[in-house]
Design an enzyme around this catalytic site. Structure first.
Site, PDB file in Angstrom:
ATOM      1  N   CYS A  75      35.230   2.444 -24.557  1.00 30.78           N
ATOM      2  CA  CYS A  75      33.837   2.257 -23.489  1.00 30.78           C
ATOM      3  C   CYS A  75      35.111   2.932 -21.824  1.00 30.78           C
ATOM      4  O   CYS A  75      34.288   3.161 -20.700  1.00 30.78           O
ATOM      5  CB  CYS A  75      33.945   0.531 -22.858  1.00 30.78           C
ATOM      6  SG  CYS A  75      35.414  -0.671 -22.828  1.00 30.78           S
ATOM      7  N   HIS A 128       0.405  -0.833   0.007  1.00 33.36           N
ATOM      8  CA  HIS A 128      -0.183  -0.443   0.224  1.00 33.36           C
ATOM      9  C   HIS A 128       0.584   0.919   0.189  1.00 33.36           C
ATOM     10  O   HIS A 128       0.305   2.126  -0.578  1.00 33.36           O
ATOM     11  CB  HIS A 128      -0.736  -0.484   1.023  1.00 33.36           C
ATOM     12  CG  HIS A 128      -2.155   1.016   1.162  1.00 33.36           C
ATOM     13  ND1 HIS A 128      -1.474   2.048   1.787  1.00 33.36           N
ATOM     14  CD2 HIS A 128      -2.845   1.662   0.740  1.00 33.36           C
ATOM     15  CE1 HIS A 128      -1.789   3.352   2.180  1.00 33.36           C
ATOM     16  NE2 HIS A 128      -3.322   2.994   1.384  1.00 33.36           N
TER      17      HIS A 128
END
Length: 806
Positions: A761, A426
């Site tokens: 990279c 919830h």
């Protein structure tokens, strides 16, 4: 239509178009029962008490005007005013009598259900508001649900309680906030055969990632017992993530499995007044997954079927929020609710907002992050809902767990922190809808976070959420995707943390140029692979008792300890591979140095002491070594699982620190032995270009590898002959040094001549825009960047390409 038919409609009489008559829940159950049962999706039968019955009750009992009058001076900004008015309305409803014709209709329908399922059939009685789950509003959980209701008298009473629950404090407040007239919404009641999950498992399921909005996964939460505990956040459930595209191709892509504590479960009682209760879950069950892999995959297929049906009906993709349950008597799985997902599906897909913490403070507590935002304020620890009127706007709510009774103050909180709950509890659902950061499942935040102390709640650091002491500075960065140009040079990303992969996938990219294994091994596995390979031997030595306990704790549930390494590494790589599918994801094999491997659990038993680990036993030299080969087998098994079982053949492999051609061939041979043959099933194998020998012999390396990725960090170190970890010579270290640039120019030229792919990279193009421009001038195929620099570097490269073509 006679009165009974006006008041009662069975699921096989209902469709999604009947929302005004039976509300969202019931209309959806009817839609699925009628259309999806034939496709194998199992839905327990039941009936709806229609909204006509609701209006008939209010009119016949003469209470509609009374309720109007009670609510005439409602002020939802005042908690006490809201409580007083809500209680008066509910008491008015509960003290009124249901009309005889309505009672008769309910009892008669129940008797028909008894004929199908047996006398005194147990049913779930759920509210279904007629405006439920509108695109911008979720009414889920605002009205009550009653489980294990048996017998006609109990059913009639539960129905009346459901009607009263249309006027819970949170429901009244929510409607007022959304500017709904209190009488523009009616209530229908769903009566459905219970699934005996009290002696099995249940949970919730989304056909979209609830945190990032990534659309290609099913996320399942599971716990023991009835599903209310998962929905309410009363337990920390298991979480499973399944990749939809390859699931639908027949693969088994469970790309993540996280074990929840599942400390309690809701079960039946024989007490008619309190038909359910919570009991403790045995420790052995807590430490086991609540669902088998086959059950996870079955539920995921149903999620795809349900989403596909509703999407086709709506004319656009419609992610779904579902509840499921397993029957402990028959072993069957069932869907017991489905409704549209109302948060991520409504977001503006053209704008990416990124929250960045500019400083770190003292860490107070951590848990599961909900969303990706940061918030701060004064902590207010509230342990009981009876004290919520003490809460003030802008404070950080710290509590055990929330349910809909907490919503009046949740909407004014700057952040929420709970002891219990998972991503679909919830607190998580409401926080997403409100757009505030929330950290759930912290276990003990109500003890560790002190009342009235300033705190910062960060959900911007991946799947873990953190609560820091003090109000820390943060910034919000906004990217408009339609303003970002395309480039000829591929712009890829460096990704190490699987927890951030789904979020990163929304940044404009051409795939992943460097997926690092080290983060997964360090953070998710934590154990040296050889300590798992030789675990039985380690156990025999009493000196290793503490080490054995630590390994057994981390690998609980795994009889074969090496399977733990394989599974967790596969899940980490698989999550990154799925996030960017079908774009290339280039995974670099593990590249720890010996001192870093030594720091893993059990590592000191297997690692040498080296004077300079940076240029010692690392990368390729490990994989074919007799001293490490057994560990490399585990890496290969994980990658094979990602490509074959998960179906992620977009994952490529890259070998780091490969000094010689002979070494490269030896690693390829080891990979082939373990089912990773270059060229088979589209497998490409790249090599890091980070040693001068890689450049000098680039033509030879091109003969055995499919491409190169330049690693500027090591290439600079080895070209300039310095230790990049040494502060003394750090002033010499510069990737833009002419010697380094000449080597890069040379290897790009050779790769082009040999028709091999070449990218970069390393850190340099992320840090230096002029270096990125230099690479474009050289004709590099791709540049892989840190996620936070992708957009600005793309803009730089687009401008450079434009000028070059002018």
């Amino acid at each position: 239509m006679d009165k009974i038919n006006a008041f009662i409609l069975w699921f096989d009489q209902l469709g999604i178009e009947d929302v005004p008559l039976v509300g969202g829940k019931n209309a959806s159950l009817g839609e699925m029962y009628r259309n999806l049962s034939s496709l194998g999706v199992k839905i327990p039968n039941g009936f709806a008490v229609t909204s006509k019955a609701y209006w008939h009750f209010l009119e016949t009992a003469g209470i509609k005007e009374k309720i109007h009058k009670i609510l005439s001076d409602l002020d939802t900004r005042s908690i006490s005013n809201l409580r007083e008015h809500g209680e008066k309305v509910r008491n008015t409803i509960l003290s009124a009598e249901l009309p005889d014709d309505l009672k008769q209709a309910i009892v008669e329908a129940y008797s028909h259900l008894e004929k199908q399922y047996g006398e005194f059939v147990d049913v779930a009685v759920r509210s279904s508001a007629t405006a439920e789950d509108l695109p911008d509003a979720s009414f889920a959980g605002q009205q009550e649900t009653y489980l294990n209701i048996t017998g006609p008298e109990s059913l009639v009473l539960a129905c009346k309680k459901c009607i009263a629950s249309l006027f819970t404090d949170r429901a009244i407040s929510y409607r007022a906030d959304k500017n709904f007239d209190q009488f523009s919404i009616a209530l229908s009641i769903g009566v459905q055969k219970m699934v005996r999950s009290d002696i099995a498992t249940s949970g919730v399921m989304f056909s979209i990632d609830t945190e990032s909005g990534f659309p290609d996964v099913v996320v399942i939460n599971a716990a023991y017992g009835l599903g209310e505990n998962v929905v309410q956040g009363a337990v920390n459930p298991d979480e499973y993530v399944v990749f939809k595209p390859t699931l639908l191709e027949g693969k088994k892509p469970i790309i993540s499995k996280s074990l929840g504590s599942k400390e309690q479960k809701m079960v039946y009682t024989t007490d008619g007044r309190h038909p359910t209760k919570n009991v403790a879950v045995p420790l052995e069950e807590q430490r086991s997954f609540a669902l088998s892999d086959d059950e996870i995959l079955n539920l995921s297929k149903w999620a795809c079927t349900i989403e596909g049906h509703y999407s086709k009906k709506a004319g656009h993709t419609k992610p779904m929020d579902m509840e499921w349950a397993k029957d402990g008597v028959t072993g069957e799985l069932f869907i017991v609710q489905a409704r549209p997902e109302t948060v991520q599906s409504q977001k503006d897909k053209n704008v990416i907002k990124t929250y960045v913490l500019k400083q770190k403070g003292k860490l107070l507590v951590e848990g599961t992050s909900v969303g990706d935002k940061i918030g701060n304020g004064r902590a207010h620890v509230i342990k009981s809902v009876h004290n919520i009127d003490e809460f003030r706007k802008g404070e950080v709510l710290v509590t055990d767990m929330t349910d809909p009774d907490w919503e009046p103050i949740m909407k004014i909180a700057s952040a929420i922190v709970t002891n219990r709950g998972g991503r679909t509890c919830h607190a998580a659902i409401i926080s997403r809808e409100l757009g505030i950061p929330c950290v759930v499942g912290t276990v003990n935040s109500t003890e560790l976070v002190k009342d009235k102390v300033d705190v910062t709640v960060s959900c911007a650091e991946g799947e873990e959420g953190y609560v820091y002491k003090g109000k820390l500075d943060f910034e919000i960065r906004e990217i408009k995707l339609d303003e970002i140009p395309q480039t000829k040079t591929k712009i890829m990303m460096n990704v190490g943390n699987p927890g951030q992969a789904f979020d990163n996938s929304f940044i404009p990219n051409d795939g992943v140029g460097l997926a690092r294994e080290e983060f997964v091994i360090n953070s998710h596995i934590k154990i040296h692979p050889l300590a798992l390979v030789h675990f039985s031997k380690i156990k025999k030595d009493k000196k290793n008792n503490d080490l054995v306990k630590e390994i057994e704790s981390l690998t609980y549930g795994y009889k074969n300890k090496t399977d733990f390494f394989v599974d967790k590494l596969a899940e980490g790589i698989g999550t990154i591979g799925a996030a960017f599918y079908p774009k290339d994801v280039i995974v670099r094999l593990s590249d720890f140095k010996s001192n870093e491997y030594s720091n893993l659990v059990g590592g000191k038993l297997f690692e040498p002491s080296e004077d300079n680990p940076m240029i010692g036993w690392r990368g390729a030299s490990r994989y074919y070594s007799d001293k490490y080969r057994a560990a490399f087998v585990l890496e290969c098994r994980a990658l094979k699982k990602v490509r074959d079982d998960f179906g992620l053949n977009n994952v490529k492999i890259m070998i780091p620190f490969c000094r010689t051609i002979t070494e490269g061939k030896a690693v390829l041979a080891e990979m082939k032995k373990n089912g990773l043959k270059k060229g088979e099933n589209g497998l490409e194998v790249y090599v890091m270009c980070e040693i001068p020998s890689n450049v000098i012999l680039a033509d030879k390396f091109s003969e055995i590898f499919d491409g190169f990725s330049i690693g500027t960090n090591d290439l600079t170190q080895l070209t300039l002959g310095l230790d990049r970890d040494s502060e003394i010579v750090s002033h010499i270290y510069d990737e833009r040094n002419e010697a380094v640039k000449r080597l890069i120019t040379c290897v790009i030229k050779t790769a082009k001549e040999k028709k091999r792919k070449i990218g970069i990279c390393g850190q340099a193009p992320s840090d230096f825009p002029d270096f990125a421009e230099f690479l474009v001038e050289c004709g590099i195929d791709s540049i892989s960047l840190n996620p936070d620099t992708v957009v600005k570097t793309r803009l730089t490269i687009a401008e450079k390409e434009k000028n070059m073509n002018a």
